[in-house]
Design a protein around this motif. Structure first.
Motif, short mmCIF file in Angstrom:
data_model
loop_
_atom_site.label_atom_id
_atom_site.label_comp_id
_atom_site.label_asym_id
_atom_site.label_seq_id
_atom_site.Cartn_x
_atom_site.Cartn_y
_atom_site.Cartn_z
N GLU A 164 29.39 -45.10 70.56
CA GLU A 164 29.57 -45.87 69.32
C GLU A 164 30.31 -45.06 68.25
O GLU A 164 31.07 -45.61 67.44
N ILE A 165 30.07 -43.76 68.23
CA ILE A 165 30.69 -42.93 67.20
C ILE A 165 31.59 -41.85 67.81
O ILE A 165 32.14 -41.02 67.09
N LYS A 166 31.70 -41.85 69.14
CA LYS A 166 32.56 -40.89 69.85
C LYS A 166 32.21 -39.44 69.49
O LYS A 166 33.07 -38.63 69.20
N GLN A 167 30.90 -39.17 69.51
CA GLN A 167 30.41 -37.83 69.22
C GLN A 167 29.55 -37.34 70.38
O GLN A 167 28.92 -38.14 71.09
N HIS A 184 35.86 -32.18 58.48
CA HIS A 184 35.37 -32.38 59.85
C HIS A 184 33.86 -32.53 59.87
O HIS A 184 33.31 -33.44 60.51
N LEU A 185 33.18 -31.64 59.17
CA LEU A 185 31.72 -31.68 59.15
C LEU A 185 31.23 -32.96 58.49
O LEU A 185 30.29 -33.61 58.96
N SER A 186 31.87 -33.34 57.39
CA SER A 186 31.47 -34.55 56.67
C SER A 186 31.65 -35.79 57.53
O SER A 186 30.78 -36.68 57.57
N LYS A 187 32.76 -35.85 58.26
CA LYS A 187 33.03 -37.00 59.13
C LYS A 187 31.98 -37.13 60.22
O LYS A 187 31.48 -38.24 60.49
N ARG A 188 31.62 -36.02 60.84
CA ARG A 188 30.63 -36.05 61.91
C ARG A 188 29.24 -36.40 61.36
O ARG A 188 28.48 -37.16 61.98
N THR A 189 28.92 -35.86 60.20
CA THR A 189 27.62 -36.15 59.59
C THR A 189 27.49 -37.63 59.28
O THR A 189 26.46 -38.26 59.57
N LYS A 226 24.79 -40.59 60.80
CA LYS A 226 23.94 -41.37 59.90
C LYS A 226 24.23 -42.87 60.00
O LYS A 226 23.35 -43.70 59.75
N SER A 227 25.47 -43.22 60.37
CA SER A 227 25.84 -44.63 60.46
C SER A 227 25.06 -45.37 61.55
O SER A 227 24.96 -46.60 61.52
N ILE A 228 24.51 -44.62 62.52
CA ILE A 228 23.72 -45.26 63.59
C ILE A 228 22.28 -44.73 63.56
O ILE A 228 21.60 -44.69 64.58
N ASP A 229 21.85 -44.32 62.36
CA ASP A 229 20.46 -43.91 62.13
C ASP A 229 20.04 -42.70 62.96
O ASP A 229 18.91 -42.62 63.43
N ILE A 230 20.97 -41.78 63.15
CA ILE A 230 20.65 -40.49 63.76
C ILE A 230 20.76 -39.44 62.66
O ILE A 230 21.78 -39.36 61.97
N HIS A 231 19.71 -38.65 62.51
CA HIS A 231 19.71 -37.63 61.46
C HIS A 231 20.38 -36.35 61.98
O HIS A 231 19.87 -35.75 62.93
N PRO A 232 21.50 -35.93 61.41
CA PRO A 232 22.14 -34.69 61.88
C PRO A 232 21.37 -33.47 61.40
O PRO A 232 20.99 -33.38 60.23
N LEU A 233 21.14 -32.56 62.31
CA LEU A 233 20.44 -31.32 61.98
C LEU A 233 21.34 -30.16 62.37
O LEU A 233 21.44 -29.80 63.54
#
Length: 402
Positions: free
Chosen positions: A98-101, A127-132, A136-143
């Motif tokens: 969904e987010i290609k990550q 880059h970091l901001s885009k991935r973060t 979050k757009s699919i309710d996954i909390h980046p750590l």
């Protein structure tokens, strides 16, 4: 990376316990592919690095990032070993279409998914901001967890934090603005997680913080929720740093400070006699990269000192003048992609409230104040130090001995 698909569509993890001879045989029998871009990858079985898969030289994988060093690979391996004992819902290098990550690890704890990224090399804010934002757009909390090699200390509780390290600062989810940020670090060799909490920057590069160490038997929830209180040692060293700033002298001062020194000269204030009401620590001070002494001094010079007693002072006007200083390059805002819902205007409002607590202002409604007392300028170094102590005692009460 440690995970790839073979030509039968089966996922192969190189962190599974396999003798090297078996891996050599697998490499002979199968071709392996990246789960994200579907392009061929090589199984690397060298002596200096852990077994891993690598894209071919000219690959342009959508998730291919910085070169994975032995330190990074070892860190990812150790984090996986630690977390698999804490949750059955743990995935290594899963591709999220969904987010290609493709995070290093994906784990679910108490119904919340965390994408864990072990960051060892420098990446850009963009880059970091885009991935973060993608997570979050699919309710996954980046750590994000930094390699501990980034962590430098002058003398605990004072740490040297670069603007790059500040990109990884975070605050607890669903919290209010009155919360200090923290940064996580991991050392693959000692298998220890280090948490810097209560990040309170004195200057762009020098930050006071409390430090905690966690072993692999500590849970992720314990680490994320753990925090220590500010202590008297930190406040004592803060006063010492402020004292040094008062008497710091350079034949060639920073050009960015010339407008400030000109304003001080016009107001008949020497560097040594700056008010005790500047350079004050409080939770949202981290939102502004410029030294707390300097940006708070600009507020006093622009919005407080020129106003007569009993005259109104509005947040809107203070904020407008502050934004002008930002646009002129006199004040720099800190960029924090992992902290949402916060804005540097919060620090301005909190500073006005600090001045209210110190008796300089009186709050009359949500966004308006009245100046009730004049700022006192110290007459000499001894008086300056005593006023600095008195102000911090008034802010923090009798909790700390200075």
């Amino acid at each position: 990376m440690f995970v790839a698909k073979n030509n039968n569509g089966m996922f192969i993890s190189l962190l599974d316990s396999r003798p090297k001879e078996d891996l050599i045989q697998l490499r002979k029998e199968f071709q392996f592919y990246c789960s994200a871009c579907q392009h061929p990858v090589q199984m690397k079985l060298g002596e200096k690095r852990l077994p891993h898969f690598a894209h071919l030289r000219d690959s342009k994988c959508i998730t291919q990032r910085e070169h994975e060093t032995p330190y990074h690979l070892e860190g990812k391996k150790q984090l996986y070993s630690w977390l698999k004992n804490l949750s059955t819902e743990l995935e290594l290098e899963p591709f999220i279409p969904e987010i290609k990550q493709r995070p290093d690890l994906l784990i679910k704890v108490n119904k919340q998914q965390f994408a864990i990224e072990f960051q060892c090399s420098q990446i850009s804010y963009e880059h970091l901001s885009k991935r973060t934002k993608a997570y979050k757009s699919i309710d996954i909390h980046p750590l994000w967890i930094l390699g501990e090699s980034w962590l430098k200390t002058n003398a605990d509780p004072l740490f040297s934090l670069s603007s790059f390290q500040w990109l990884f600062a975070t605050i607890p989810q669903s919290t209010n603005s009155n919360c200090f940020p923290s940064i996580l670090y991991f050392n693959p060799m000692t298998k220890i997680v280090t948490k810097l909490s209560n990040l309170t920057p004195f200057s762009p590069t020098q930050t006071f913080a409390t430090i905690q160490k966690f072993a692999p038997n500590d849970t992720l929830t314990e680490i994320l929720n753990a925090s220590l209180s500010l202590n008297s040692q930190m406040l004592t060293l803060w006063l010492e740093k402020k004292k040094n700033w008062r008497y710091q002298f350079s034949m060639f001062p920073d050009r960015k400070l010339k407008p400030l020194f000109l304003e001080l000269y016009t107001a008949r204030i020497t560097r040594a006699s700056i008010p005790a009401e500047v350079g004050l620590p409080f939770p949202t001070v981290y939102l502004i990269e410029t030294s707390a002494v300097i940006w708070q001094l600009w507020i006093l010079l622009d919005s407080i000192i020129p106003v007569t007693s009993n005259a109104p002072i509005s947040f809107e006007n203070t904020y407008r003048l502050f934004r002008e200083r930002v646009s002129e390059g006199h004040i720099k805002i800190r960029h924090l992609p992992n902290i949402v819902g916060q804005h540097y205007s919060f620090a301005i409002m909190d500073y006005l409230q600090v001045l209210t607590k110190l008796g300089i202002l009186k709050r009359i409604n949500a966004r308006n104040f009245i100046k009730v007392n004049e700022i006192i300028l110290p007459k000499n170094g001894e008086e300056a130090l005593e006023l600095d102590k008195a102000v911090l005692k008034k802010l923090y009460g009798g909790k700390y001995t200075l």
